[in-house]
Design a protein around this motif. Structure first.
Motif, PDB file in Angstrom:
ATOM      1  N   ASN A 192      42.991   8.967 -17.943  1.00 19.97           N
ATOM      2  CA  ASN A 192      41.673   9.209 -17.349  1.00 19.97           C
ATOM      3  C   ASN A 192      41.373  10.707 -17.261  1.00 19.97           C
ATOM      4  OD1 ASN A 192      39.208   8.553 -16.291  1.00 19.97           O
ATOM      5  ND2 ASN A 192      39.953   8.276 -14.201  1.00 19.97           N
ATOM      6  N   LYS A 193      41.288  11.334 -18.429  1.00 22.45           N
ATOM      7  CA  LYS A 193      40.940  12.752 -18.501  1.00 22.45           C
ATOM      8  C   LYS A 193      40.269  13.019 -19.837  1.00 22.45           C
ATOM      9  CE  LYS A 193      45.286  14.641 -20.430  1.00 22.45           C
ATOM     10  NZ  LYS A 193      45.881  13.383 -20.866  1.00 22.45           N
ATOM     11  N   ILE A 194      39.453  14.058 -19.883  1.00 28.17           N
ATOM     12  CA  ILE A 194      38.865  14.479 -21.157  1.00 28.17           C
ATOM     13  C   ILE A 194      39.065  15.982 -21.296  1.00 28.17           C
ATOM     14  CG2 ILE A 194      37.167  12.634 -21.259  1.00 28.17           C
ATOM     15  CD1 ILE A 194      35.051  14.677 -20.346  1.00 28.17           C
ATOM     16  N   ALA A 195      39.200  16.435 -22.531  1.00 27.04           N
ATOM     17  CA  ALA A 195      39.361  17.861 -22.799  1.00 27.04           C
ATOM     18  C   ALA A 195      38.004  18.556 -22.736  1.00 27.04           C
ATOM     19  CB  ALA A 195      39.995  18.067 -24.166  1.00 27.04           C
ATOM     20  N   SER A 196      37.994  19.758 -22.166  1.00 26.96           N
ATOM     21  CA  SER A 196      36.784  20.588 -22.101  1.00 26.96           C
ATOM     22  C   SER A 196      37.090  21.922 -22.769  1.00 26.96           C
ATOM     23  CB  SER A 196      36.362  20.809 -20.652  1.00 26.96           C
ATOM     24  OG  SER A 196      35.275  21.719 -20.577  1.00 26.96           O
ATOM     25  N   TYR A 197      36.224  22.308 -23.711  1.00 25.34           N
ATOM     26  CA  TYR A 197      36.500  23.474 -24.546  1.00 25.34           C
ATOM     27  C   TYR A 197      35.683  24.709 -24.162  1.00 25.34           C
ATOM     28  CZ  TYR A 197      39.187  20.420 -27.584  1.00 25.34           C
ATOM     29  OH  TYR A 197      40.136  19.548 -28.079  1.00 25.34           O
ATOM     30  N   GLY A 198      34.999  24.663 -23.021  1.00 19.90           N
ATOM     31  CA  GLY A 198      34.249  25.848 -22.636  1.00 19.90           C
ATOM     32  C   GLY A 198      33.406  25.622 -21.398  1.00 19.90           C
ATOM     33  N   VAL A 199      32.612  26.627 -21.073  1.00 20.94           N
ATOM     34  CA  VAL A 199      31.755  26.577 -19.895  1.00 20.94           C
ATOM     35  C   VAL A 199      30.360  27.058 -20.269  1.00 20.94           C
ATOM     36  CG1 VAL A 199      32.559  28.879 -19.166  1.00 20.94           C
ATOM     37  CG2 VAL A 199      31.454  27.380 -17.504  1.00 20.94           C
ATOM     38  N   LYS A 200      29.376  26.393 -19.724  1.00 21.66           N
ATOM     39  CA  LYS A 200      27.965  26.780 -19.875  1.00 21.66           C
ATOM     40  C   LYS A 200      27.506  27.383 -18.551  1.00 21.66           C
ATOM     41  CE  LYS A 200      23.373  24.748 -20.700  1.00 21.66           C
ATOM     42  NZ  LYS A 200      22.662  23.492 -21.068  1.00 21.66           N
ATOM     43  N   ILE A 201      27.066  28.641 -18.593  1.00 22.68           N
ATOM     44  CA  ILE A 201      26.591  29.322 -17.397  1.00 22.68           C
ATOM     45  C   ILE A 201      25.077  29.467 -17.496  1.00 22.68           C
ATOM     46  CG2 ILE A 201      26.644  31.473 -16.076  1.00 22.68           C
ATOM     47  CD1 ILE A 201      29.528  31.845 -16.956  1.00 22.68           C
ATOM     48  N   VAL A 202      24.380  28.927 -16.505  1.00 23.09           N
ATOM     49  CA  VAL A 202      22.921  28.934 -16.494  1.00 23.09           C
ATOM     50  C   VAL A 202      22.441  29.885 -15.392  1.00 23.09           C
ATOM     51  CG1 VAL A 202      20.826  27.538 -16.377  1.00 23.09           C
ATOM     52  CG2 VAL A 202      22.948  26.537 -17.254  1.00 23.09           C
ATOM     53  N   ALA A 203      21.715  30.941 -15.795  1.00 20.68           N
ATOM     54  CA  ALA A 203      21.235  31.953 -14.860  1.00 20.68           C
ATOM     55  C   ALA A 203      20.048  31.416 -14.052  1.00 20.68           C
ATOM     56  CB  ALA A 203      20.824  33.207 -15.627  1.00 20.68           C
ATOM     57  N   PRO A 204      19.667  32.114 -12.972  1.00 28.89           N
ATOM     58  CA  PRO A 204      18.527  31.665 -12.163  1.00 28.89           C
ATOM     59  C   PRO A 204      17.225  31.504 -12.952  1.00 28.89           C
ATOM     60  CG  PRO A 204      19.799  33.267 -10.938  1.00 28.89           C
ATOM     61  CD  PRO A 204      20.381  33.241 -12.322  1.00 28.89           C
ATOM     62  N   ASN A 205      17.043  32.288 -14.024  1.00 28.40           N
ATOM     63  CA  ASN A 205      15.828  32.141 -14.840  1.00 28.40           C
ATOM     64  C   ASN A 205      15.960  31.051 -15.895  1.00 28.40           C
ATOM     65  OD1 ASN A 205      17.513  33.280 -16.730  1.00 28.40           O
ATOM     66  ND2 ASN A 205      16.266  35.109 -17.084  1.00 28.40           N
ATOM     67  N   GLN A 206      17.073  30.312 -15.840  1.00 30.60           N
ATOM     68  CA  GLN A 206      17.366  29.164 -16.699  1.00 30.60           C
ATOM     69  C   GLN A 206      17.761  29.520 -18.125  1.00 30.60           C
ATOM     70  OE1 GLN A 206      17.800  26.011 -15.240  1.00 30.60           O
ATOM     71  NE2 GLN A 206      17.714  27.554 -13.637  1.00 30.60           N
ATOM     72  N   PRO A 260      33.134  29.633 -24.999  1.00 33.21           N
ATOM     73  CA  PRO A 260      34.291  28.787 -25.349  1.00 33.21           C
ATOM     74  C   PRO A 260      35.560  29.323 -24.716  1.00 33.21           C
ATOM     75  CG  PRO A 260      33.744  30.233 -27.171  1.00 33.21           C
ATOM     76  CD  PRO A 260      32.676  30.448 -26.123  1.00 33.21           C
ATOM     77  N   PHE A 261      36.500  28.424 -24.476  1.00 36.86           N
ATOM     78  CA  PHE A 261      37.809  28.832 -23.983  1.00 36.86           C
ATOM     79  C   PHE A 261      38.646  29.312 -25.168  1.00 36.86           C
ATOM     80  CE2 PHE A 261      37.224  25.366 -20.603  1.00 36.86           C
ATOM     81  CZ  PHE A 261      36.595  26.260 -19.746  1.00 36.86           C
ATOM     82  N   ILE A 262      39.101  30.545 -25.102  1.00 38.41           N
ATOM     83  CA  ILE A 262      39.959  31.112 -26.143  1.00 38.41           C
ATOM     84  C   ILE A 262      41.215  31.650 -25.477  1.00 38.41           C
ATOM     85  CG2 ILE A 262      40.162  32.814 -27.993  1.00 38.41           C
ATOM     86  CD1 ILE A 262      38.036  30.774 -28.591  1.00 38.41           C
ATOM     87  N   HIS A 263      42.386  31.309 -26.033  1.00 43.35           N
ATOM     88  CA  HIS A 263      43.642  31.815 -25.489  1.00 43.35           C
ATOM     89  C   HIS A 263      44.461  32.400 -26.631  1.00 43.35           C
ATOM     90  CE1 HIS A 263      46.993  32.254 -22.767  1.00 43.35           C
ATOM     91  NE2 HIS A 263      47.773  31.558 -23.565  1.00 43.35           N
ATOM     92  N   LYS A 264      44.773  33.700 -26.503  1.00 44.59           N
ATOM     93  CA  LYS A 264      45.543  34.400 -27.532  1.00 44.59           C
ATOM     94  C   LYS A 264      44.903  34.238 -28.909  1.00 44.59           C
ATOM     95  CE  LYS A 264      49.950  34.147 -25.053  1.00 44.59           C
ATOM     96  NZ  LYS A 264      51.353  33.677 -25.058  1.00 44.59           N
ATOM     97  N   GLU A 268      28.680  18.844 -26.879  1.00 40.45           N
ATOM     98  CA  GLU A 268      29.526  17.969 -27.691  1.00 40.45           C
ATOM     99  C   GLU A 268      31.013  18.219 -27.470  1.00 40.45           C
ATOM    100  OE1 GLU A 268      29.330  20.762 -31.732  1.00 40.45           O
ATOM    101  OE2 GLU A 268      28.438  18.762 -31.728  1.00 40.45           O
ATOM    102  N   GLU A 269      31.368  19.418 -26.951  1.00 38.58           N
ATOM    103  CA  GLU A 269      32.768  19.713 -26.648  1.00 38.58           C
ATOM    104  C   GLU A 269      33.032  19.690 -25.142  1.00 38.58           C
ATOM    105  OE1 GLU A 269      33.597  23.368 -28.902  1.00 38.58           O
ATOM    106  OE2 GLU A 269      34.699  22.057 -30.299  1.00 38.58           O
ATOM    107  N   ASN A 270      32.194  18.955 -24.422  1.00 39.98           N
ATOM    108  CA  ASN A 270      32.400  18.706 -22.983  1.00 39.98           C
ATOM    109  C   ASN A 270      32.499  19.992 -22.167  1.00 39.98           C
ATOM    110  OD1 ASN A 270      32.487  15.860 -23.300  1.00 39.98           O
ATOM    111  ND2 ASN A 270      34.619  15.996 -23.950  1.00 39.98           N
ATOM    112  N   PHE A 271      31.644  20.948 -22.444  1.00 44.45           N
ATOM    113  CA  PHE A 271      31.623  22.164 -21.634  1.00 44.45           C
ATOM    114  C   PHE A 271      31.287  21.804 -20.187  1.00 44.45           C
ATOM    115  CE2 PHE A 271      30.812  25.946 -24.700  1.00 44.45           C
ATOM    116  CZ  PHE A 271      31.764  25.464 -25.584  1.00 44.45           C
ATOM    117  N   ILE A 272      32.011  22.407 -19.260  1.00 43.64           N
ATOM    118  CA  ILE A 272      31.612  22.290 -17.866  1.00 43.64           C
ATOM    119  C   ILE A 272      30.378  23.173 -17.648  1.00 43.64           C
ATOM    120  CG2 ILE A 272      33.949  21.771 -17.089  1.00 43.64           C
ATOM    121  CD1 ILE A 272      34.158  24.626 -16.054  1.00 43.64           C
TER     122      ILE A 272
END
Length: 408
Positions: free
Chosen positions: A73-87, A93-97, A197-201
């Motif tokens: 019961n888990k899904i992989a998330s490959y990044g984050v979407k940040i939405v500013a106050p002006n939308q 994307p998550f990048i490691h090394k 499509e890559e389940n960004f939070i």
């Protein structure tokens, strides 16, 4: 009622307590793990498991790492979407090394149960569920913990019992300060539309709740974890009813209402408090250590606390072993635990506090996201900031970075 004697008592079976127990399992100590609930139990949270959480699980135990990999019961998330106050928004994307990386999103009901059951199965750990602690007291020879199941005594107690820690209440001196405390709500939904499509939070920032945010995190089975976290000082100052704010944004905001038009809540709204790691506290004393939320180690910018909870449980276990090796349990000796915790965590917590302060200003946030859309340099900084604390320190505290925000 019965009285049981141990070397170490851990109060709280969440990520920090279970991790501490797992680390102590081979230390030749008698360890009691006391938990007020019966696992599996829910924990009000965003349910996001960062790349750091995954790494912490690997460090704890190869067996646990495999059990986590097999957890369904888990899904992989490959990044984050940040939405500013002006939308305007930026996808990071998550990048490691240098390589594409990912965290997970999994209900705490499942993740916490995985850790607890792993600890419970260890032959050297005695677990006690449905065990409510009513009093914790120290004396010259040890510590006594009174519960509904009887009393327990030990040489050392570790408070891993969350934001409303009984151990902290009876032995510590951490106060609730509204500028270092966050109020949060969570509700599970189904049928929320239009995830990446890559389940960004997703972190959505609105003027009325800055520096807080509304989150929308995808879950397995066409479900979503939706919530809001706002500084308690902001809630108090503007007399916010967070439940009303959350519902109004979901129902009325142009960028959310279409996505939620066919969505259905699966529960009533759940509330909780987050003691933020935006200032240093005393997290130990005579015969006690505090870990996780009980030690107020939650990231003040993202609200993430699971990785630091596991990390602090590991550090507490290492320090506990040294206590017994040297037969030292004094407040002065335990100060080494505080120093080690903040040596490992304060750099990132301090930067997150700075970022929290910066996003109080909508114009600055809007500008930063606009520049991130336009500049590969800024995009790379944000990627690095999510994966490399040392690089984040070097960049954020260099005046040249802010010049580059203007001109690159």
């Amino acid at each position: 009622m019965s009285h049981k004697v141990f070397d170490v008592i851990i109060v709280g079976g969440g990520p920090s307590g279970a991790s501490c127990a797992i680390k102590l399992a081979d230390a030749n100590l008698k360890v009691a793990l006391l938990e007020k609930a019966l696992f599996p139990r829910d924990k009000t949270c965003g349910d996001a498991l960062s790349v750091d959480v995954v790494n912490q699980v690997k460090i704890l135990s190869p067996v646990l790492e495999q059990q986590f990999a097999e957890m369904s019961n888990k899904i992989a998330s490959y990044g984050v979407k940040i939405v500013a106050p002006n939308q305007k928004h930026v996808d990071i994307p998550f990048i490691h090394k240098g390589n594409k990386s990912f965290g997970y999103i999994s209900p705490r009901l499942d993740f916490d149960n995985l850790l607890f059951q792993h600890a419970k199965a260890l032959p050297t750990i005695d677990t006690f569920e449905n065990c409510t602690v009513t009093k914790v007291a120290t004396n010259s020879s040890g510590v006594t913990v009174d519960t509904n199941l009887g009393s327990f005594s030990a040489k050392l107690v570790i408070g891993a019992d969350g934001a409303h820690s009984v151990v902290q209440k009876h032995l510590g001196d951490i106060q609730v300060e509204k500028d270092h405390y966050c109020a949060g709500l969570r509700v599970y939904y189904e049928n929320v539309a239009s995830f990446h499509e890559e389940n960004f939070i997703e972190l959505h920032y609105f003027n009325e709740i800055l520096p807080g945010y509304l989150w929308v995190f995808p879950l397995a089975g066409n479900k979503a974890n939706v919530g809001i976290g706002v500084l308690s000082s902001v809630v108090s100052k503007h007399k916010l009813n967070l439940k009303d704010v959350l519902q109004k944004l979901i129902n009325n905001h142009p960028h959310l209402k279409e996505r939620f038009k066919d969505a259905r809540p699966l529960e009533t709204v759940k509330g909780y408090g987050l003691p933020l790691g935006s200032k240093k506290r005393n997290i130990s004393g005579e015969r006690f250590l505090l870990t996780g939320d009980a030690a107020a180690l939650i990231d003040p910018f993202t609200g993430e606390g699971i990785a630091n909870a596991i990390r602090s449980g590991r550090v507490a276990a290492d320090h506990a072993i040294r206590c017994f090796e040297q037969q030292q349990f004094s407040a002065a000796f335990n100060k080494a635990y505080d120093k080690e915790i903040y040596r490992r965590m304060w750099g990132e917590l301090k930067i997150s506090r700075l970022l929290q302060q910066l996003v109080r200003y909508p114009w600055a946030f809007n500008f930063a996201v606009k520049r991130a859309q336009e500049s590969k340099y800024i995009q790379q900084f944000l990627i690095d900031a999510l994966s490399n604390i040392e690089k984040k320190k070097k960049i954020l505290f260099k005046p040249g970075f802010y010049l580059s925000m203007l001109f690159r």
